[in-house]
Design a protein around this motif. Structure first.
Motif, PDB file in Angstrom:
ATOM      1  N   LYS A 100      29.417  38.968  31.659  1.00  0.00           N
ATOM      2  CA  LYS A 100      30.134  37.790  32.153  1.00  0.00           C
ATOM      3  C   LYS A 100      31.603  37.828  31.690  1.00  0.00           C
ATOM      4  N   LYS A 128      35.043  37.930  33.860  1.00  0.00           N
ATOM      5  CA  LYS A 128      36.152  36.974  33.645  1.00  0.00           C
ATOM      6  C   LYS A 128      37.478  37.712  33.478  1.00  0.00           C
ATOM      7  N   ALA A 163      40.701  37.481  35.887  1.00  0.00           N
ATOM      8  CA  ALA A 163      42.006  37.114  35.334  1.00  0.00           C
ATOM      9  C   ALA A 163      43.073  38.142  35.698  1.00  0.00           C
ATOM     10  N   LEU A 191      43.817  38.045  39.437  1.00  0.00           N
ATOM     11  CA  LEU A 191      44.607  36.839  39.751  1.00  0.00           C
ATOM     12  C   LEU A 191      46.070  36.984  39.337  1.00  0.00           C
ATOM     13  N   SER A 244      48.884  37.134  42.121  1.00  0.00           N
ATOM     14  CA  SER A 244      49.855  36.026  42.135  1.00  0.00           C
ATOM     15  C   SER A 244      51.258  36.536  41.828  1.00  0.00           C
ATOM     16  N   ILE A 299      54.263  35.815  44.258  1.00  0.00           N
ATOM     17  CA  ILE A 299      55.444  35.076  43.760  1.00  0.00           C
ATOM     18  C   ILE A 299      56.705  35.927  43.916  1.00  0.00           C
ATOM     19  N   SER A 345      57.670  35.967  47.529  1.00  0.00           N
ATOM     20  CA  SER A 345      58.118  34.670  48.036  1.00  0.00           C
ATOM     21  C   SER A 345      59.511  34.337  47.507  1.00  0.00           C
ATOM     22  N   ASN A 370      28.395  26.292  35.962  1.00  0.00           N
ATOM     23  CA  ASN A 370      28.976  27.374  35.155  1.00  0.00           C
ATOM     24  C   ASN A 370      30.494  27.444  35.362  1.00  0.00           C
ATOM     25  N   GLU A 371      31.153  28.197  34.471  1.00  0.00           N
ATOM     26  CA  GLU A 371      32.622  28.166  34.455  1.00  0.00           C
ATOM     27  C   GLU A 371      33.259  28.778  35.706  1.00  0.00           C
ATOM     28  N   PHE A 372      32.511  29.612  36.425  1.00  0.00           N
ATOM     29  CA  PHE A 372      33.066  30.196  37.656  1.00  0.00           C
ATOM     30  C   PHE A 372      33.227  29.107  38.726  1.00  0.00           C
ATOM     31  N   PRO A 394      55.431  29.391  44.777  1.00  0.00           N
ATOM     32  CA  PRO A 394      55.280  30.116  43.511  1.00  0.00           C
ATOM     33  C   PRO A 394      54.731  29.228  42.391  1.00  0.00           C
ATOM     34  N   ILE A 446      50.976  28.519  42.980  1.00  0.00           N
ATOM     35  CA  ILE A 446      50.190  29.715  42.637  1.00  0.00           C
ATOM     36  C   ILE A 446      50.110  29.865  41.106  1.00  0.00           C
ATOM     37  N   GLY A 447      51.233  29.661  40.442  1.00  0.00           N
ATOM     38  CA  GLY A 447      51.263  29.721  38.970  1.00  0.00           C
ATOM     39  C   GLY A 447      50.296  28.721  38.360  1.00  0.00           C
ATOM     40  N   VAL A 499      46.637  29.910  39.005  1.00  0.00           N
ATOM     41  CA  VAL A 499      46.267  31.060  38.152  1.00  0.00           C
ATOM     42  C   VAL A 499      46.055  30.610  36.706  1.00  0.00           C
ATOM     43  N   ILE A 501      42.343  30.730  34.908  1.00  0.00           N
ATOM     44  CA  ILE A 501      42.135  31.581  33.723  1.00  0.00           C
ATOM     45  C   ILE A 501      41.758  30.736  32.503  1.00  0.00           C
ATOM     46  N   LEU A 512      38.175  29.537  32.909  1.00  0.00           N
ATOM     47  CA  LEU A 512      37.223  30.642  32.728  1.00  0.00           C
ATOM     48  C   LEU A 512      36.978  30.959  31.248  1.00  0.00           C
ATOM     49  N   PHE A 513      38.066  30.987  30.483  1.00  0.00           N
ATOM     50  CA  PHE A 513      37.929  31.446  29.102  1.00  0.00           C
ATOM     51  C   PHE A 513      37.767  30.314  28.078  1.00  0.00           C
TER      52      PHE A 513
END
Lengths: 128, 167
Positions: free
Chosen positions: A3, A7, A11, A14, A18, A22, A25, B92-94, B132, B135-136, B139, B143, B146-147
């Motif tokens: 898992k 993750k 990460a 992503l 991104s 970015i 863009s 769950n975290e997903f 931008p 999206i930032g 993300v 993240i 998730l963690f």
């Protein structure tokens, strides 16, 4: 453990995706023929009455001026000679509009000026 | 509402507020969505709304954007995030991370609507300029959820058991 690896992979994907989105863009893909120029018009008192940025492709400076501003000009064997831009009016005898490229007097008339990327073209009302 | 409950909610509000101000110098980098989703799962919508409301007022006071057209979309966006956290508790975290991403998009849309209708900004130009940052935000939120969601949830749940008493 599996898992955690998933993750980490999510990460990383992503962040990379991104980052690419970015980047493009903020810095969109440019047509190689595109050129950024600045046009400044200064009156006889030294006041900047026009300061516009343009992104152009194949137009000449004369075409850009004709498309975007109210201008009056006379034609001669050397090309166009601009007499009026918006509120600035000259007669070509006691006053004229000097064309400068990056602050230096243009060696050729406006019809022969080749557009350069990043150049600043200034039109200065000059009294003789 | 007991004193212990109030103290617990104040602690959660402080954590939310302080992390946002600490990370304010990096655009879009924050743990706000992680924490609001966590609070939604942990204390529910009613108590979570108090935290979100106080946080929104304080944040706008500190950042100099204390006006209705900033407070309203921010509060609305965070409230929706809270509801998403509440609806997705025990998932769950997903799934929570996907919920967090959706919350970020809704949050950005809240500001989009205000900017279009109140400040008359051109929609396409606003979307391109905001892309931008959205999206930032997505993300960073995905993240962090998730963690950090599970360990934080365990930590806060044990604290809640000790300090949070239902009336």
């Amino acid at each position: 453990m599996k898992k955690f690896i998933i993750k980490i992979m999510i990460a990383v994907i992503l962040v990379i995706t991104s980052g690419v989105i970015i980047y493009f863009s903020i810095n969109p893909l440019r047509d190689p023929n595109e050129k950024d120029i600045t046009i400044i018009v200064i009156d006889k008192n030294g006041n900047e009455i026009i300061n516009d940025d343009y992104t152009v492709t194949d137009e000449s400076l004369f075409e850009i001026m004709e498309e975007n501003y109210e201008i009056e000009y006379s034609m001669s064997q050397y090309g166009a000679f601009i007499l009026e831009i918006e509120d600035i009016k000259t007669d070509g005898m006691t006053s004229y509009i000097a064309v400068n490229i990056n602050g230096e007097a243009s060696p050729v008339g406006i019809s022969s000026i080749v557009i350069e990327d990043g150049a600043i073209y200034s039109f200065v009302e000059t009294i003789i | 509402m007991t004193i212990k409950k109030i103290a617990f909610l104040v602690s959660l509000t402080c954590i939310l507020f302080v992390q946002e101000e600490l990370l304010a110098f990096i655009p879009s980098v924050q743990l706000t969505f992680l924490l609001v989703i966590l609070y939604g799962s942990l204390v529910g919508i009613k108590d979570g709304s108090i935290i979100v409301f106080v946080h929104t007022l304080l944040d706008n006071l500190i950042m100099g954007s204390f006006n209705i057209w900033t407070i309203l979309p921010m509060f609305l966006g965070l409230e929706i995030t809270l509801v998403i956290g509440y609806l997705l508790k025990n998932k769950n975290e997903f799934i929570l991370a996907i919920g967090g991403a959706i919350a970020c998009i809704i949050y950005s849309l809240c500001f989009f609507i205000i900017n279009i209708f109140v400040y008359s900004i051109k929609p396409l130009e606003y979307l391109i300029a905001d892309l931008p940052f959205t999206i930032g935000l997505i993300v960073c939120s995905v993240i962090s959820i998730l963690f950090l969601f599970k360990p934080l949830y365990k930590l806060c749940a044990s604290a809640k058991d000790r300090f949070y008493e239902t009336d």
